[in-house]
Design a protein around this motif. Structure first.
Motif, PDB file in Angstrom:
ATOM      1  N   VAL A  14       0.859  -1.184   0.000  1.00  0.00           N
ATOM      2  CA  VAL A  14       0.000   0.000   0.000  1.00  0.00           C
ATOM      3  C   VAL A  14       0.890   1.227   0.000  1.00  0.00           C
ATOM      4  CG1 VAL A  14      -1.807   1.262   1.206  1.00  0.00           C
ATOM      5  CG2 VAL A  14      -1.781  -1.245   1.275  1.00  0.00           C
ATOM      6  N   ILE A  15       0.701   2.101  -0.989  1.00  0.00           N
ATOM      7  CA  ILE A  15       1.485   3.323  -1.102  1.00  0.00           C
ATOM      8  C   ILE A  15       0.632   4.490  -0.632  1.00  0.00           C
ATOM      9  CG2 ILE A  15       2.762   4.829  -2.673  1.00  0.00           C
ATOM     10  CD1 ILE A  15       3.039   2.407  -4.565  1.00  0.00           C
ATOM     11  N   GLY A  16       1.052   5.130   0.464  1.00  0.00           N
ATOM     12  CA  GLY A  16       0.328   6.289   0.977  1.00  0.00           C
ATOM     13  C   GLY A  16      -0.159   6.062   2.393  1.00  0.00           C
ATOM     14  N   GLY A  17       0.263   6.923   3.308  1.00  0.00           N
ATOM     15  CA  GLY A  17      -0.098   6.800   4.712  1.00  0.00           C
ATOM     16  C   GLY A  17      -1.089   7.841   5.164  1.00  0.00           C
ATOM     17  N   ALA A 180       9.802   6.397   0.915  1.00  0.00           N
ATOM     18  CA  ALA A 180       9.188   6.697  -0.376  1.00  0.00           C
ATOM     19  C   ALA A 180       9.258   5.496  -1.301  1.00  0.00           C
ATOM     20  CB  ALA A 180       9.890   7.886  -1.023  1.00  0.00           C
ATOM     21  N   CYS A 181       8.195   5.307  -2.071  1.00  0.00           N
ATOM     22  CA  CYS A 181       8.221   4.311  -3.144  1.00  0.00           C
ATOM     23  C   CYS A 181       8.837   4.983  -4.369  1.00  0.00           C
ATOM     24  CB  CYS A 181       6.817   3.825  -3.456  1.00  0.00           C
ATOM     25  SG  CYS A 181       6.767   2.588  -4.771  1.00  0.00           S
ATOM     26  N   ILE A 182       9.999   4.508  -4.774  1.00  0.00           N
ATOM     27  CA  ILE A 182      10.698   5.158  -5.886  1.00  0.00           C
ATOM     28  C   ILE A 182      10.544   4.398  -7.196  1.00  0.00           C
ATOM     29  CG2 ILE A 182      12.349   6.303  -4.381  1.00  0.00           C
ATOM     30  CD1 ILE A 182      14.384   4.147  -5.143  1.00  0.00           C
ATOM     31  N   LEU A 195      11.834   0.776  -2.285  1.00  0.00           N
ATOM     32  CA  LEU A 195      11.548   1.815  -1.302  1.00  0.00           C
ATOM     33  C   LEU A 195      12.856   2.424  -0.815  1.00  0.00           C
ATOM     34  CD1 LEU A 195       8.956  -0.131   0.922  1.00  0.00           C
ATOM     35  CD2 LEU A 195       8.504   1.182  -1.161  1.00  0.00           C
ATOM     36  N   ARG A 196      12.771   3.715  -0.442  1.00  0.00           N
ATOM     37  CA  ARG A 196      13.953   4.383   0.114  1.00  0.00           C
ATOM     38  C   ARG A 196      13.541   5.188   1.336  1.00  0.00           C
ATOM     39  NH1 ARG A 196      16.025   7.790  -4.007  1.00  0.00           N
ATOM     40  NH2 ARG A 196      14.628   9.425  -3.259  1.00  0.00           N
ATOM     41  N   MET A 203      17.758   1.506   1.301  1.00  0.00           N
ATOM     42  CA  MET A 203      16.935   0.972   0.214  1.00  0.00           C
ATOM     43  C   MET A 203      16.356  -0.378   0.624  1.00  0.00           C
ATOM     44  SD  MET A 203      17.091   3.236  -2.249  1.00  0.00           S
ATOM     45  CE  MET A 203      16.492   2.267  -3.641  1.00  0.00           C
ATOM     46  N   GLN A 204      15.116  -0.626   0.243  1.00  0.00           N
ATOM     47  CA  GLN A 204      14.470  -1.910   0.473  1.00  0.00           C
ATOM     48  C   GLN A 204      13.736  -2.329  -0.790  1.00  0.00           C
ATOM     49  OE1 GLN A 204      12.449  -0.300   4.214  1.00  0.00           O
ATOM     50  NE2 GLN A 204      12.725  -2.450   4.753  1.00  0.00           N
TER      51      GLN A 204
END
Length: 506
Positions: A14-17, A180-182, A195-196, A203-204
């Motif tokens: 899920v992108i966005g908190g 952040a989703c990059i 992700l960063r 980085m993940q």
């Protein structure tokens, strides 16, 4: 935090908190899905902490024939009240009638529909007021002799987001703030998501079976730049600004007034001794993170209040202003106020790796939106659990019969040494989980350092350990609103202490 193993596969990224992302993560985790939520800033740092702080049906939406949205919102109003009665509570709204605006029969019709569309159970209904005699009319100018009073609910918007995220984690989800989703790319029927961490640079990489784009004002950026996809739908950014001034009337009632341009302005009691006034509706095409209230908006809001009230507000009365960007679904309406507040999904199923883009929505309907989002994805997760959130409580909402008044009496018996203002502070923010902050303290000294207003060290340490508080603003502006009650010196001293404590822990 260590680097994530690329071979680990999760069900849902899920992108966005904000409220929609946190609600979807909670719902999915409660169905047994493995979930990661990433948010590039703090939880609720964008639109979801800059609302009018209402759980409401949206009385004015009836004018635009949004009957389905209003009905859903009215039903959700009581569902949410039952789920978190510590951060959501009833409020009565006084609507003085001006013969120069909407006719009285139209207002009565709207309020009749408002009372009956959503199966109202707990909240009292509408009543007419003779403002010449009713105490609610005392602060209003003498020319306003008729009025109406109806019910809606107040909500601590930022805490609503945090509690959803907290519940998601307690059901097995991972929540990554300042992350952040990059990049998100489809590979062999899965999403590879990079992700960063924006503070550490770590980085993940995750493999995910599905991605939900709940980035709010940044939804199009995720669709195009990050995911490299397209959508036939678009988001329309509309700026809404609020101002905070000292409270200038007696009583707990709020006011809803109609301005000359037919927009309605809420004038709500806020934080005990203050007033929250809003909102504006202005098309916005700038960077959402840089949004701020313009002087023209502040003057507009002051003029709307001064049209109705005896006490005249001045620019110098404004303690603070804030502005948020509403990510509304672009339905082609020219007037920003007429653009639908309903939500729309766009499901891209390319390659068997779904991307669900979320457009629009409002705080009141976040739970239903989340439920609908998981229903959209059900075909990809045939073993996931059923709908469950309609009768579930949020953390701290485990209050018998959702009776907050009775609950506060219990708190007083547990902590007879605690000042009433502090007890109310803990009760409203943490509800049935107040003990997790107070622990075994038997006096104020047991709560640690006092930073000012109702802010003590015990609460701050709880927020750092449990609720993702990483900056002073996370505490002062979003987890609590104590920054509004502290002096500039107190806030500066707290910030220095907070940063020193984080440096020690690093």
């Amino acid at each position: 935090m260590t680097e994530r193993d690329d071979n680990t596969i999760i069900d849902l990224m899920v992108i966005g908190g904000g409220i929609n992302g946190a609600g979807i993560a909670r719902d999915a985790a409660g169905r047994g899905l493995s979930v990661v939520l990433c948010e590039k800033d703090d939880l609720a740092q964008g639109t979801s902490s800059r609302s009018g702080k209402l759980v409401h049906g949206g009385l004015r939406y009836l004018e635009y024939y949004e009957f389905r949205l209003v009905r859903e919102a009215l039903i959700e109003r009581e569902v949410l009240l039952n789920s978190a009665s510590h951060i959501i509570w009833p409020m009565r709204f006084v609507l003085p009638h001006s013969p120069n605006d909407r006719p009285a029969w139209l207002v009565r019709l709207g309020l009749f529909l408002y009372d009956h569309l959503g199966g109202r159970k707990k909240l009292p209904g509408t009543r007419s007021l003779d403002l010449r005699r009713a105490p609610e009319g005392a602060p209003l100018q003498d020319q306003y002799t008729k009025g109406f009073e109806y019910s809606d609910c107040w909500v601590d918007d930022a805490r609503l987001v945090v509690l959803n995220a907290l519940d998601a984690v307690e059901k097995g989800a991972t929540v990554l703030t300042r992350t952040a989703c990059i990049s998100a790319r489809r590979e062999n029927g899965l999403w590879t998501v990079q992700l960063r961490n924006t503070r550490t640079g770590l980085m993940q990489t995750y493999k995910a079976r599905a991605v939900v784009n709940a980035a709010g004002p940044w939804v199009n950026d995720i669709i195009g730049r990050v995911a490299g996809t397209n959508s036939r739908r678009n988001v329309r950014l509309v700026k809404g600004s609020h101002i905070i001034v000292p409270k200038f009337w007696n009583g707990n009632q709020a006011y809803l007034v109609q301005n000359h341009d037919k927009r309605v302005i809420f004038i709500n009691p806020y934080e005990g001794d203050k007033t929250l006034i809003g909102t504006t509706d202005i098309p916005y095409d700038g960077a959402p993170e840089h949004v701020a209230a313009d002087e023209s908006e502040i003057e507009y809001l002051l003029a709307a209040v001064n049209r109705y009230f005896k006490e005249k507000l001045r620019r110098s009365d404004v303690i603070e202003s804030f502005s948020g960007v509403r990510p509304l679904f672009d339905d082609g309406k020219g007037n920003p106020s007429a653009v639908t507040r309903d939500y729309v999904f766009d499901l891209d199923e390319t390659g068997g790796a779904p991307l669900l883009n979320v457009f629009g929505g409002k705080i009141t309907t976040f739970r239903k939106l989340s439920e609908h989002a998981l229903q959209k994805l059900a075909g990809f997760f045939p073993t996931m659990g059923p709908d469950w959130t309609a009768h579930a409580t949020l953390p701290g909402g485990e209050i018998a019969n959702a009776d907050y008044v009775a609950f506060t009496e219990q708190l007083r018996s547990l902590y007879p040494w605690m000042p009433r203002a502090l007890l109310n502070h803990y009760g409203h923010l943490y509800g049935a989980r107040t003990q997790r902050i107070v622990k075994d303290a038997t006096a104020l000294s047991g709560l640690g350092r006092h930073f000012g207003a109702q802010l003590y060290e015990a609460e701050v340490r709880y927020l750092i350990a449990t609720e993702w508080a990483e900056t002073a603003d996370d505490v002062l502006k979003r987890r609590t609103k104590e920054g509004l009650h502290m002096t500039e010196l107190q806030k500066a001293e707290f910030t220095a202490w907070f940063e020193a404590e984080l440096a020690k822990a690093a």
